[in-house]
Design a protein around this motif. Structure first.
Motif: not given
Length: 91
Positions: A22-25, A35-44, A49-54
């Protein structure tokens, strides 16, 4: 796998807590949890950010491909040899 499972797997593979990611993003631990539980979807913008970081493609995160490397990396590298990389040239 579903996108939320992939997000969690990426984080755990790097041995990050939800709070650390969370701090990184620049978001909250609760948001990562949702997001990880599927309750909400991350915005584009967070998918990017996920794709670039990982260093994975957004298609991988969304479960559209099992190939985790971004297509642009594969297109920039000319890899020769079988099972072993003998030479890598950057175009």
């Amino acid at each position: 796998m579903k996108y939320n499972e992939i997000l969690q797997e990426l984080r755990k593979d790097r041995a990050l807590t939800q709070t650390e990611l969370a701090k990184i993003l620049n978001t909250t631990q609760r948001t990562i949890s949702n997001w990880e539980s599927g309750r909400n979807e991350p915005p584009y913008d967070f998918l990017i950010k996920y794709a670039k970081y990982f260093n994975v493609s957004t298609d991988y995160i969304l479960g559209l491909t099992k190939e985790d490397r971004p297509y642009w990396i594969k297109n920039q590298l000319n890899i020769t040899g079988q099972n072993k990389i003998h030479k890598i040239e950057i175009k």
